[in-house]
Design a protein around this motif. Structure first.
Motif, PDB file in Angstrom:
ATOM      1  N   VAL A  33       0.840  -1.208   0.000  1.00  0.00           N
ATOM      2  CA  VAL A  33       0.000   0.000   0.000  1.00  0.00           C
ATOM      3  C   VAL A  33       0.870   1.250   0.000  1.00  0.00           C
ATOM      4  O   VAL A  33       0.625   2.192  -0.760  1.00  0.00           O
ATOM      5  N   GLU A  34       1.896   1.276   0.825  1.00  0.00           N
ATOM      6  CA  GLU A  34       2.791   2.438   0.888  1.00  0.00           C
ATOM      7  C   GLU A  34       3.500   2.662  -0.444  1.00  0.00           C
ATOM      8  O   GLU A  34       3.663   3.796  -0.887  1.00  0.00           O
ATOM      9  N   SER A  35       3.905   1.580  -1.091  1.00  0.00           N
ATOM     10  CA  SER A  35       4.580   1.695  -2.377  1.00  0.00           C
ATOM     11  C   SER A  35       3.654   2.311  -3.424  1.00  0.00           C
ATOM     12  O   SER A  35       4.052   3.201  -4.180  1.00  0.00           O
ATOM     13  N   VAL A  36       2.412   1.857  -3.467  1.00  0.00           N
ATOM     14  CA  VAL A  36       1.437   2.404  -4.409  1.00  0.00           C
ATOM     15  C   VAL A  36       1.133   3.863  -4.059  1.00  0.00           C
ATOM     16  O   VAL A  36       1.034   4.716  -4.948  1.00  0.00           O
ATOM     17  N   ALA A  37       1.028   4.179  -2.781  1.00  0.00           N
ATOM     18  CA  ALA A  37       0.756   5.559  -2.353  1.00  0.00           C
ATOM     19  C   ALA A  37       1.880   6.507  -2.780  1.00  0.00           C
ATOM     20  O   ALA A  37       1.642   7.697  -3.005  1.00  0.00           O
ATOM     21  N   ARG A  38       3.094   5.996  -2.910  1.00  0.00           N
ATOM     22  CA  ARG A  38       4.230   6.813  -3.365  1.00  0.00           C
ATOM     23  C   ARG A  38       4.251   6.973  -4.884  1.00  0.00           C
ATOM     24  O   ARG A  38       5.140   7.609  -5.432  1.00  0.00           O
ATOM     25  N   ASP A  55      -7.609  -1.130   0.334  1.00  0.00           N
ATOM     26  CA  ASP A  55      -6.893   0.124   0.586  1.00  0.00           C
ATOM     27  C   ASP A  55      -6.449   0.777  -0.717  1.00  0.00           C
ATOM     28  O   ASP A  55      -6.554   1.993  -0.877  1.00  0.00           O
ATOM     29  N   VAL A  56      -5.951  -0.024  -1.655  1.00  0.00           N
ATOM     30  CA  VAL A  56      -5.514   0.507  -2.950  1.00  0.00           C
ATOM     31  C   VAL A  56      -6.697   1.082  -3.702  1.00  0.00           C
ATOM     32  O   VAL A  56      -6.638   2.184  -4.250  1.00  0.00           O
ATOM     33  N   LYS A  57      -7.812   0.357  -3.729  1.00  0.00           N
ATOM     34  CA  LYS A  57      -9.010   0.853  -4.421  1.00  0.00           C
ATOM     35  C   LYS A  57      -9.546   2.117  -3.763  1.00  0.00           C
ATOM     36  O   LYS A  57      -9.965   3.050  -4.452  1.00  0.00           O
ATOM     37  N   ASP A  58      -9.545   2.161  -2.436  1.00  0.00           N
ATOM     38  CA  ASP A  58     -10.051   3.332  -1.720  1.00  0.00           C
ATOM     39  C   ASP A  58      -9.228   4.585  -2.005  1.00  0.00           C
ATOM     40  O   ASP A  58      -9.759   5.697  -1.985  1.00  0.00           O
ATOM     41  N   MET A  59      -7.935   4.414  -2.277  1.00  0.00           N
ATOM     42  CA  MET A  59      -7.098   5.576  -2.590  1.00  0.00           C
ATOM     43  C   MET A  59      -7.192   5.973  -4.056  1.00  0.00           C
ATOM     44  O   MET A  59      -6.601   6.956  -4.478  1.00  0.00           O
ATOM     45  N   GLY A  60      -7.927   5.184  -4.854  1.00  0.00           N
ATOM     46  CA  GLY A  60      -8.106   5.501  -6.269  1.00  0.00           C
ATOM     47  C   GLY A  60      -7.228   4.701  -7.207  1.00  0.00           C
ATOM     48  O   GLY A  60      -7.182   4.974  -8.401  1.00  0.00           O
ATOM     49  N   GLY A  61      -6.521   3.689  -6.684  1.00  0.00           N
ATOM     50  CA  GLY A  61      -5.673   2.846  -7.515  1.00  0.00           C
ATOM     51  C   GLY A  61      -6.467   1.732  -8.176  1.00  0.00           C
ATOM     52  O   GLY A  61      -7.667   1.574  -7.931  1.00  0.00           O
ATOM     53  N   VAL A 120      -0.783  -3.570 -10.103  1.00  0.00           N
ATOM     54  CA  VAL A 120      -1.411  -2.615  -9.189  1.00  0.00           C
ATOM     55  C   VAL A 120      -0.912  -1.235  -9.569  1.00  0.00           C
ATOM     56  O   VAL A 120       0.298  -0.987  -9.602  1.00  0.00           O
ATOM     57  N   SER A 121      -1.841  -0.322  -9.865  1.00  0.00           N
ATOM     58  CA  SER A 121      -1.440   1.026 -10.259  1.00  0.00           C
ATOM     59  C   SER A 121      -1.934   2.048  -9.244  1.00  0.00           C
ATOM     60  O   SER A 121      -2.977   1.864  -8.624  1.00  0.00           O
ATOM     61  N   PRO A 122      -1.193   3.137  -9.100  1.00  0.00           N
ATOM     62  CA  PRO A 122      -1.591   4.190  -8.167  1.00  0.00           C
ATOM     63  C   PRO A 122      -2.688   5.065  -8.768  1.00  0.00           C
ATOM     64  O   PRO A 122      -2.986   4.953  -9.968  1.00  0.00           O
ATOM     65  N   PRO A 123      -3.270   5.938  -7.971  1.00  0.00           N
ATOM     66  CA  PRO A 123      -4.267   6.864  -8.498  1.00  0.00           C
ATOM     67  C   PRO A 123      -3.699   7.655  -9.675  1.00  0.00           C
ATOM     68  O   PRO A 123      -2.541   8.067  -9.653  1.00  0.00           O
ATOM     69  N   GLY A 124      -4.500   7.800 -10.707  1.00  0.00           N
ATOM     70  CA  GLY A 124      -4.092   8.579 -11.863  1.00  0.00           C
ATOM     71  C   GLY A 124      -3.365   7.783 -12.931  1.00  0.00           C
ATOM     72  O   GLY A 124      -3.099   8.290 -14.006  1.00  0.00           O
TER      73      GLY A 124
END
Length: 95
Positions: free
Chosen positions: A39-44, A66-72, A83-87
């Motif tokens: 999760v931290e890696s995707v958030a970065r 958690d990844v989906k909730d952040m928009g990933g 797994v991709s981050p938001p955007g």
């Protein structure tokens, strides 16, 4: 050939460039890495390409929400979980 006034010196100024952040992180999804680390890696801003070693649903359940909730996004592709981050959209048009 005709003369078409191509100026490569200034072409870069006219490009629509999004400043990409993050890396593509390769790993193995086998339960040995704490879910918080993914999760931290995707958030970065990193994209994860994780080789699945075990039951995907069980292994990803601790961090997928958690990844989906952040928009990933998460996508199972062959023997990998992408797994991709938001955007950052996962484009499946060529599948």
């Amino acid at each position: 050939m005709g003369d078409f006034n191509l100026n490569l010196q200034t072409a870069e100024e006219h490009l629509d460039v999004d400043d990409a952040e993050g890396d593509v992180v390769l790993g193995v999804l086998d339960g040995s890495t704490p879910p918080e680390e993914w999760v931290e890696s995707v958030a970065r801003g990193n994209v994860l390409m994780l080789a699945i070693d075990g039951d995907l649903n069980k292994l990803a359940s601790d961090f997928a929400r958690d990844v989906k909730d952040m928009g990933g996004q998460l996508m199972h592709f062959r023997k990998f979980l992408v797994v991709s981050p938001p955007g950052v959209q996962i484009n499946t048009d060529n599948l």
